[in-house]
Write a protein that holds these residues in place. Structure first.
Motif, PDB file in Angstrom:
ATOM      1  N   LEU A   1       8.495  -0.574  -7.239  1.00  0.00           N
ATOM      2  CA  LEU A   1       6.947  -0.675  -7.530  1.00  0.00           C
ATOM      3  C   LEU A   1       6.244  -0.572  -6.036  1.00  0.00           C
ATOM      4  N   GLU A   2       5.164  -0.085  -6.302  1.00  0.00           N
ATOM      5  CA  GLU A   2       4.318   0.176  -5.187  1.00  0.00           C
ATOM      6  C   GLU A   2       2.835  -0.817  -5.336  1.00  0.00           C
ATOM      7  N   THR A   3       2.772  -1.633  -4.403  1.00  0.00           N
ATOM      8  CA  THR A   3       1.564  -2.616  -4.413  1.00  0.00           C
ATOM      9  C   THR A   3       0.643  -2.626  -3.294  1.00  0.00           C
ATOM     10  N   GLY A   4      -0.043  -3.473  -2.952  1.00  0.00           N
ATOM     11  CA  GLY A   4      -0.668  -3.538  -1.565  1.00  0.00           C
ATOM     12  C   GLY A   4      -0.734  -4.865  -0.909  1.00  0.00           C
ATOM     13  N   GLN A   5      -1.123  -4.687   0.558  1.00  0.00           N
ATOM     14  CA  GLN A   5      -1.108  -5.944   1.164  1.00  0.00           C
ATOM     15  C   GLN A   5      -2.263  -6.811   0.805  1.00  0.00           C
ATOM     16  N   ARG A   6      -3.292  -6.410   0.205  1.00  0.00           N
ATOM     17  CA  ARG A   6      -4.389  -7.315  -0.448  1.00  0.00           C
ATOM     18  C   ARG A   6      -3.920  -7.848  -1.776  1.00  0.00           C
ATOM     19  N   GLN A   7      -2.566  -7.661  -2.203  1.00  0.00           N
ATOM     20  CA  GLN A   7      -2.301  -8.360  -3.429  1.00  0.00           C
ATOM     21  C   GLN A   7      -1.038  -9.350  -2.996  1.00  0.00           C
ATOM     22  N   PRO A   8      -1.193 -10.442  -2.294  1.00  0.00           N
ATOM     23  CA  PRO A   8      -0.355 -11.116  -1.599  1.00  0.00           C
ATOM     24  C   PRO A   8       0.690 -11.922  -2.962  1.00  0.00           C
ATOM     25  N   GLU A   9      -0.341 -12.413  -3.871  1.00  0.00           N
ATOM     26  CA  GLU A   9       0.525 -12.832  -5.110  1.00  0.00           C
ATOM     27  C   GLU A   9       1.645 -12.161  -5.710  1.00  0.00           C
ATOM     28  N   ALA A  10       1.263 -10.811  -5.981  1.00  0.00           N
ATOM     29  CA  ALA A  10       2.081  -9.726  -6.645  1.00  0.00           C
ATOM     30  C   ALA A  10       3.359  -9.639  -5.547  1.00  0.00           C
ATOM     31  N   ILE A  11       3.173  -9.382  -4.224  1.00  0.00           N
ATOM     32  CA  ILE A  11       4.240  -9.290  -3.286  1.00  0.00           C
ATOM     33  C   ILE A  11       5.090 -10.695  -3.452  1.00  0.00           C
ATOM     34  N   ALA A  12       4.485 -11.933  -3.595  1.00  0.00           N
ATOM     35  CA  ALA A  12       5.333 -12.962  -3.853  1.00  0.00           C
ATOM     36  C   ALA A  12       6.226 -13.088  -4.840  1.00  0.00           C
ATOM     37  N   LEU A  13       5.452 -12.632  -6.029  1.00  0.00           N
ATOM     38  CA  LEU A  13       6.363 -12.774  -7.169  1.00  0.00           C
ATOM     39  C   LEU A  13       7.467 -11.772  -7.042  1.00  0.00           C
ATOM     40  N   TYR A  14       7.336 -10.539  -6.739  1.00  0.00           N
ATOM     41  CA  TYR A  14       8.406  -9.618  -6.630  1.00  0.00           C
ATOM     42  C   TYR A  14       9.518  -9.835  -5.907  1.00  0.00           C
ATOM     43  N   ARG A  15       9.076 -10.455  -4.735  1.00  0.00           N
ATOM     44  CA  ARG A  15      10.115 -10.798  -3.725  1.00  0.00           C
ATOM     45  C   ARG A  15      10.990 -12.064  -4.259  1.00  0.00           C
ATOM     46  N   SER A  16       9.992 -13.060  -5.037  1.00  0.00           N
ATOM     47  CA  SER A  16      11.008 -14.201  -5.650  1.00  0.00           C
ATOM     48  C   SER A  16      11.837 -13.712  -6.850  1.00  0.00           C
ATOM     49  N   CYS A  17      11.800 -12.477  -7.220  1.00  0.00           N
ATOM     50  CA  CYS A  17      12.593 -11.944  -8.262  1.00  0.00           C
ATOM     51  C   CYS A  17      13.517 -11.168  -7.612  1.00  0.00           C
ATOM     52  N   GLY A  18      13.888 -10.991  -6.178  1.00  0.00           N
ATOM     53  CA  GLY A  18      14.632 -10.172  -5.768  1.00  0.00           C
ATOM     54  C   GLY A  18      14.410  -8.837  -5.202  1.00  0.00           C
ATOM     55  N   TYR A  19      13.161  -8.546  -5.102  1.00  0.00           N
ATOM     56  CA  TYR A  19      12.790  -7.390  -4.760  1.00  0.00           C
ATOM     57  C   TYR A  19      12.822  -7.206  -3.200  1.00  0.00           C
ATOM     58  N   VAL A  20      13.078  -6.197  -2.535  1.00  0.00           N
ATOM     59  CA  VAL A  20      13.160  -5.900  -1.064  1.00  0.00           C
ATOM     60  C   VAL A  20      12.367  -4.680  -0.897  1.00  0.00           C
ATOM     61  N   PRO A  21      11.918  -4.623   0.521  1.00  0.00           N
ATOM     62  CA  PRO A  21      11.097  -3.434   0.732  1.00  0.00           C
ATOM     63  C   PRO A  21      12.291  -2.089   0.678  1.00  0.00           C
ATOM     64  N   VAL A  22      11.299  -0.904   0.422  1.00  0.00           N
ATOM     65  CA  VAL A  22      12.189   0.354   0.264  1.00  0.00           C
ATOM     66  C   VAL A  22      11.288   1.159   0.937  1.00  0.00           C
ATOM     67  N   PRO A  23      11.924   2.363   1.280  1.00  0.00           N
ATOM     68  CA  PRO A  23      10.932   3.689   1.699  1.00  0.00           C
ATOM     69  C   PRO A  23       9.664   3.855   0.830  1.00  0.00           C
TER      70      PRO A  23
END
Length: 164
Positions: free
Chosen positions: A120-142
């Motif tokens: 997925l692609e999100t943005g730095q101005r969506q911290p709640e989305a980033i937090a959700l995905y990280r809590s579900c096991g998502y990690v940075p990819v290229p």
């Protein structure tokens, strides 16, 4: 999640269009413009995609999310990718686990369709989305996709486990 029903619909379903308009408004508020990524309803047609809406106890669509198959491309996708698009929950329904429920079903269905990685692609101005995905096991990819050169772009991924 009291009395919520998650249904598969087409990306061009009137309820999906309504929620897509709302998410675009949110992007404008956060980034100054809507998402310019090219998308077509057919991208989400099974078996190469899926689009889901969550309906509340009043029968109103309150959350959305979909995935579409991607293969190796100049935009940075890899063979076997399932790309998440339009994850969104209306403000009044947030905090009820709807995004997690949709995400879990998207992951399950993409794995069942033979996809090997959810991205997925999100943005730095969506911290709640980033937090959700990280809590579900998502990690940075290229970085990949339309915004791969944008400094605010955040790309995350997670291997999909197929059940035998």
């Amino acid at each position: 999640m009291a009395s919520v029903e998650i249904r598969a619909v087409r990306y061009d379903d009137p309820d999906a269009v309504k929620l897509n308009d709302l998410v675009q408004q949110e992007y404008v508020e956060r980034y100054g413009d809507g998402d310019l990524t090219v998308m077509d309803a057919a991208h989400f047609d099974p078996p190469r995609g899926l689009y889901l809406l969550a309906y509340d106890e009043d029968g109103e669509a309150v959350a959305s999310g979909g995935w579409r198959a991607q293969e190796d491309s100049p935009e940075g996708h890899a063979d076997g990718d399932a790309e998440i698009k339009r994850m969104f929950v209306v403000a009044r329904a947030r905090g009820r686990g709807l995004a997690r429920a949709i995400l879990a079903e998207l992951e399950r269905s993409a794995a069942a369709a033979g996809r090997t990685r959810m991205v997925l692609e999100t943005g730095q101005r969506q911290p709640e989305a980033i937090a959700l995905y990280r809590s579900c096991g998502y990690v940075p990819v290229p970085k990949f996709g339309y915004y791969r050169h944008d400094e605010l772009s955040v790309c995350l991924g997670k291997p999909l486990v197929t059940s035998v």
